[in-house]
Design a protein around this motif. Structure first.
Motif, PDB file in Angstrom:
ATOM      1  N   GLY A  23       3.253  25.819 -16.521  1.00 12.03           N
ATOM      2  CA  GLY A  23       2.103  26.601 -16.537  1.00 12.03           C
ATOM      3  C   GLY A  23       1.889  27.507 -15.378  1.00 12.03           C
ATOM      4  N   LEU A  24       2.871  28.424 -15.565  1.00  8.58           N
ATOM      5  CA  LEU A  24       2.756  29.519 -14.757  1.00  8.58           C
ATOM      6  C   LEU A  24       2.428  30.934 -15.283  1.00  8.58           C
ATOM      7  CD1 LEU A  24       6.437  28.753 -12.683  1.00  8.58           C
ATOM      8  CD2 LEU A  24       3.917  27.990 -11.955  1.00  8.58           C
ATOM      9  N   ASN A  25       1.853  31.634 -14.405  1.00  8.00           N
ATOM     10  CA  ASN A  25       1.546  32.961 -15.179  1.00  8.00           C
ATOM     11  C   ASN A  25       2.112  34.013 -14.080  1.00  8.00           C
ATOM     12  OD1 ASN A  25      -0.208  33.455 -12.742  1.00  8.00           O
ATOM     13  ND2 ASN A  25      -1.995  32.673 -13.652  1.00  8.00           N
ATOM     14  N   MET A  80      15.836  34.553 -11.529  1.00  6.87           N
ATOM     15  CA  MET A  80      14.414  34.933 -12.056  1.00  6.87           C
ATOM     16  C   MET A  80      14.386  34.667 -13.388  1.00  6.87           C
ATOM     17  SD  MET A  80      11.777  36.989 -10.999  1.00  6.87           S
ATOM     18  CE  MET A  80      10.857  35.901 -12.196  1.00  6.87           C
ATOM     19  N   LYS A  81      15.205  34.859 -13.949  1.00  7.96           N
ATOM     20  CA  LYS A  81      15.420  34.746 -15.659  1.00  7.96           C
ATOM     21  C   LYS A  81      15.222  33.064 -15.835  1.00  7.96           C
ATOM     22  CE  LYS A  81      18.416  38.187 -17.044  1.00  7.96           C
ATOM     23  NZ  LYS A  81      19.574  38.940 -17.780  1.00  7.96           N
ATOM     24  N   THR A  82      15.648  32.341 -15.096  1.00  9.81           N
ATOM     25  CA  THR A  82      15.561  30.802 -15.060  1.00  9.81           C
ATOM     26  C   THR A  82      13.951  30.445 -14.773  1.00  9.81           C
ATOM     27  OG1 THR A  82      17.827  30.443 -14.466  1.00  9.81           O
ATOM     28  CG2 THR A  82      16.108  28.445 -14.442  1.00  9.81           C
ATOM     29  N   LEU A  83      13.231  31.282 -13.883  1.00  9.73           N
ATOM     30  CA  LEU A  83      12.140  30.861 -13.665  1.00  9.73           C
ATOM     31  C   LEU A  83      11.012  31.359 -14.616  1.00  9.73           C
ATOM     32  CD1 LEU A  83       9.997  29.584 -11.462  1.00  9.73           C
ATOM     33  CD2 LEU A  83       9.885  32.004 -10.509  1.00  9.73           C
ATOM     34  N   THR A 110       7.780  22.575  -8.036  1.00 14.27           N
ATOM     35  CA  THR A 110       8.812  21.859  -8.823  1.00 14.27           C
ATOM     36  C   THR A 110       9.679  22.866  -9.543  1.00 14.27           C
ATOM     37  OG1 THR A 110       7.336  20.141  -9.408  1.00 14.27           O
ATOM     38  CG2 THR A 110       8.971  20.353 -10.787  1.00 14.27           C
ATOM     39  N   ALA A 111       8.885  23.931  -9.951  1.00 13.24           N
ATOM     40  CA  ALA A 111       9.695  25.304 -10.621  1.00 13.24           C
ATOM     41  C   ALA A 111      10.924  25.585  -9.593  1.00 13.24           C
ATOM     42  CB  ALA A 111       8.840  26.289 -11.187  1.00 13.24           C
ATOM     43  N   ALA A 112      10.208  25.853  -8.246  1.00  8.52           N
ATOM     44  CA  ALA A 112      11.218  26.404  -7.136  1.00  8.52           C
ATOM     45  C   ALA A 112      12.348  25.612  -7.151  1.00  8.52           C
ATOM     46  CB  ALA A 112      10.376  26.774  -6.032  1.00  8.52           C
ATOM     47  N   LEU A 113      12.172  24.243  -6.944  1.00  5.37           N
ATOM     48  CA  LEU A 113      13.277  23.329  -6.923  1.00  5.37           C
ATOM     49  C   LEU A 113      14.172  23.248  -7.871  1.00  5.37           C
ATOM     50  CD1 LEU A 113      11.016  20.310  -5.469  1.00  5.37           C
ATOM     51  CD2 LEU A 113      12.617  21.489  -4.112  1.00  5.37           C
ATOM     52  N   ARG A 134       6.476  19.155   2.252  1.00  4.02           N
ATOM     53  CA  ARG A 134       6.495  20.670   2.606  1.00  4.02           C
ATOM     54  C   ARG A 134       7.988  21.030   3.134  1.00  4.02           C
ATOM     55  NH1 ARG A 134       2.641  24.576   1.084  1.00  4.02           N
ATOM     56  NH2 ARG A 134       0.659  23.398   1.181  1.00  4.02           N
ATOM     57  N   VAL A 135       8.761  20.149   2.713  1.00  3.75           N
ATOM     58  CA  VAL A 135      10.239  20.742   3.350  1.00  3.75           C
ATOM     59  C   VAL A 135      10.699  21.856   2.370  1.00  3.75           C
ATOM     60  CG1 VAL A 135      11.609  18.895   1.659  1.00  3.75           C
ATOM     61  CG2 VAL A 135      12.398  19.676   3.992  1.00  3.75           C
ATOM     62  N   CYS A 136      11.462  22.617   3.350  1.00  4.76           N
ATOM     63  CA  CYS A 136      11.865  23.831   2.411  1.00  4.76           C
ATOM     64  C   CYS A 136      12.756  23.673   1.214  1.00  4.76           C
ATOM     65  CB  CYS A 136      12.877  24.610   3.548  1.00  4.76           C
ATOM     66  SG  CYS A 136      13.566  26.156   2.740  1.00  4.76           S
ATOM     67  N   PRO A 137      12.223  24.238  -0.063  1.00  4.46           N
ATOM     68  CA  PRO A 137      12.964  24.021  -1.165  1.00  4.46           C
ATOM     69  C   PRO A 137      14.466  24.788  -1.248  1.00  4.46           C
ATOM     70  CG  PRO A 137      11.423  25.818  -1.583  1.00  4.46           C
ATOM     71  CD  PRO A 137      11.347  25.105  -0.214  1.00  4.46           C
ATOM     72  N   GLY A 138      14.752  25.641  -0.392  1.00  4.47           N
ATOM     73  CA  GLY A 138      15.966  26.497  -0.297  1.00  4.47           C
ATOM     74  C   GLY A 138      16.958  26.025   0.623  1.00  4.47           C
ATOM     75  N   ILE A 139      16.672  24.611   0.946  1.00  4.95           N
ATOM     76  CA  ILE A 139      17.664  24.296   2.272  1.00  4.95           C
ATOM     77  C   ILE A 139      19.036  24.372   1.677  1.00  4.95           C
ATOM     78  CG2 ILE A 139      18.384  22.364   3.603  1.00  4.95           C
ATOM     79  CD1 ILE A 139      15.630  21.112   3.321  1.00  4.95           C
ATOM     80  N   TYR A 140      19.498  24.046   0.625  1.00  2.54           N
ATOM     81  CA  TYR A 140      20.886  24.015  -0.074  1.00  2.54           C
ATOM     82  C   TYR A 140      21.290  25.463  -0.018  1.00  2.54           C
ATOM     83  CZ  TYR A 140      24.996  22.920  -2.669  1.00  2.54           C
ATOM     84  OH  TYR A 140      26.395  22.759  -3.075  1.00  2.54           O
ATOM     85  N   LEU A 141      20.462  26.366  -0.466  1.00  7.86           N
ATOM     86  CA  LEU A 141      21.124  27.792  -0.637  1.00  7.86           C
ATOM     87  C   LEU A 141      21.443  28.143   0.741  1.00  7.86           C
ATOM     88  CD1 LEU A 141      21.696  30.392  -2.025  1.00  7.86           C
ATOM     89  CD2 LEU A 141      19.250  30.833  -1.798  1.00  7.86           C
TER      90      LEU A 141
END
Length: 436
Positions: free
Chosen positions: A208-210, A197-200, A59-62, A368-375
């Protein structure tokens, strides 16, 4: 396969039922010793099982790869595309012909570096380029199924101990991958430039990421976003070096747009260049960048139609089998862009929509579809348009000055990806382009 059951699926409709209708039960990953080291025990989005941690990471990657966020980096994507085309033309003119692979790889890498880490590589000779290549190639070597034979034949696990594979995996992560990612992350956060990176990092608490989660997610994006785009573009160049007539149709379509608008089309205007979009989609279908998608694993027993799939079964989408399935693509062995003329939908929309209207299957399935398709799609669009607005692609010449078609049947199998064998090609400047 030994003690494991593997099911290979070449029918897209059945794959849709298995991976989407029953996606909750079919989205785990194949057990592999390297995955545990790579993912720091189940973190990230590529190698981890589809549990709650994976859902948060995905969800964070999306969020950071959403179209509206990618569009904020349009100037970066245009800049990298322009630099790439300039390099291909200048090197081709200087040496007569050129191996484009290094320049394509550098451009694809820079798209990820600039958008995610607010940095870029000026030359493939730089140490950063070499460090990233060591990271990516090292991972590709270790992820092959032959590197965990114990999953098929448990007695072979003893061989892994003798060969010291656990230490090899540990050293790769601890001495190669993690130090590189930590350096890139720290530089991105200290930079005055915007970056994903800053957004993530801003989303860490919300999801809840470390720090280890961040490292693995960014490793996923760096590796997954570089090699697939590079190999796809490399195949497009090889294929179209065989089809001068197709290139002329692309150029005529682009020229018409340029004369009407005084500029190149942007991604949102792809409906106005349907043949160009159709060629892109047909290139991806015609030469798959992988034989098989990343394996899934069933997390529980289930029934699909009359098939019983036991818990622990490995489920593999046969990408080439689907792309060459005559029930899906009539006359599949023929390169025929016209089959997609009425399909200018984005690849993102296609991958998440009706399976009967999908253009191709390289971006995976279901949860599992690739989250980076649009980029990836926007990146390839800008490069593709700029190449053919400025140049034509011609086969290399032999010592007698005769054209030698590039062999498309001899490939380089890296385990996860299928690449063309190293090749030379000529980029010939267009003197008739309206841009001139």
């Amino acid at each position: 396969m030994g003690v494991q059951t593997w099911i290979f699926i070449s029918d897209p409709v059945l794959a849709q039922e298995i991976f989407m209708t029953h996606g909750v039960a079919t989205s785990d990953r194949l057990s592999h010793r390297f995955f545990n080291y790579y993912s720091h025990g189940g973190r990230g989005i590529i190698c981890s099982n589809a549990g709650k941690g994976w859902q948060r990471a995905r969800t964070a990657a999306l969020s950071i790869l959403a179209p509206q966020r990618v569009n904020e980096f349009t100037d970066v994507l245009l800049y990298e595309a322009d630099i790439l085309v300039e390099q291909l033309l200048s090197r081709s003119q200087l040496y007569g012909q050129v191996d484009p692979s290094t320049y394509l790889q550098n451009a694809a890498m820079n798209v990820i570096l600039t958008t995610c880490f607010a940095t870029r590589i000026n030359s493939p000779e730089s140490q950063l380029f070499k460090d990233i290549m060591e990271h990516m190639h090292g991972g590709l070597k270790m992820v092959g199924i032959e590197n965990d034979l114990g999953q098929f034949l448990p007695i072979m696990s003893a061989l892994d101990v003798i060969l010291g594979k656990e230490k090899v995996y540990s050293d790769y992560v601890g001495k190669c991958r993690d130090p590189l990612l930590v350096r890139l992350i720290e530089e991105a956060l200290s930079s005055g430039k915007d970056s994903m990176m800053k957004t993530l990092v801003a989303l860490k608490e919300e999801y809840g990421l470390n720090d280890k989660d961040i490292i693995v997610i960014m490793s996923d994006l760096l590796g997954g976003g570089t090699d697939t785009s590079f190999v796809t573009m490399s195949w497009m160049i090889v294929i179209l070096s065989h089809y001068d007539d197709v290139q002329k149709k692309i150029q005529a379509e682009l020229d018409t747009f340029i004369r009407a608008h005084g500029r190149l089309p942007v991604f949102e205007e792809r409906d106005q260049i349907p043949y160009t979009i159709a060629v892109q989609k047909e290139c991806i279908r015609y030469k798959s960048v992988n034989s098989f998608a990343m394996p899934h694993m069933a997390s529980r027993d289930l029934m699909v139609r009359d098939y019983f799939i036991a818990k622990g079964t490995v489920l593999v989408a046969n990408t080439i089998g689907m792309h060459m399935n005559p029930d899906v693509y009539p006359d599949p062995e023929t390169f025929k862009p016209e089959r997609f003329l009425n399909n200018t939908r984005t690849m993102t929309s296609s991958a998440n929509g009706d399976v009967n209207q999908r253009d191709h299957f390289i971006f995976g399935w279901g949860r599992r579809v690739c989250p980076g398709i649009y980029l990836a799609e926007v990146e390839m669009f800008h490069i593709f348009v700029r190449i053919f607005a400025n140049a034509s692609i011609a086969p290399p010449l032999d010592v007698d000055g005769k054209e030698v078609p590039i062999d498309m049947d001899t490939v380089l199998d890296t385990g996860l990806l299928i690449m063309p064998q190293p090749y030379q090609v000529r980029f010939i400047p267009r003197v008739d382009s309206p841009l001139r």
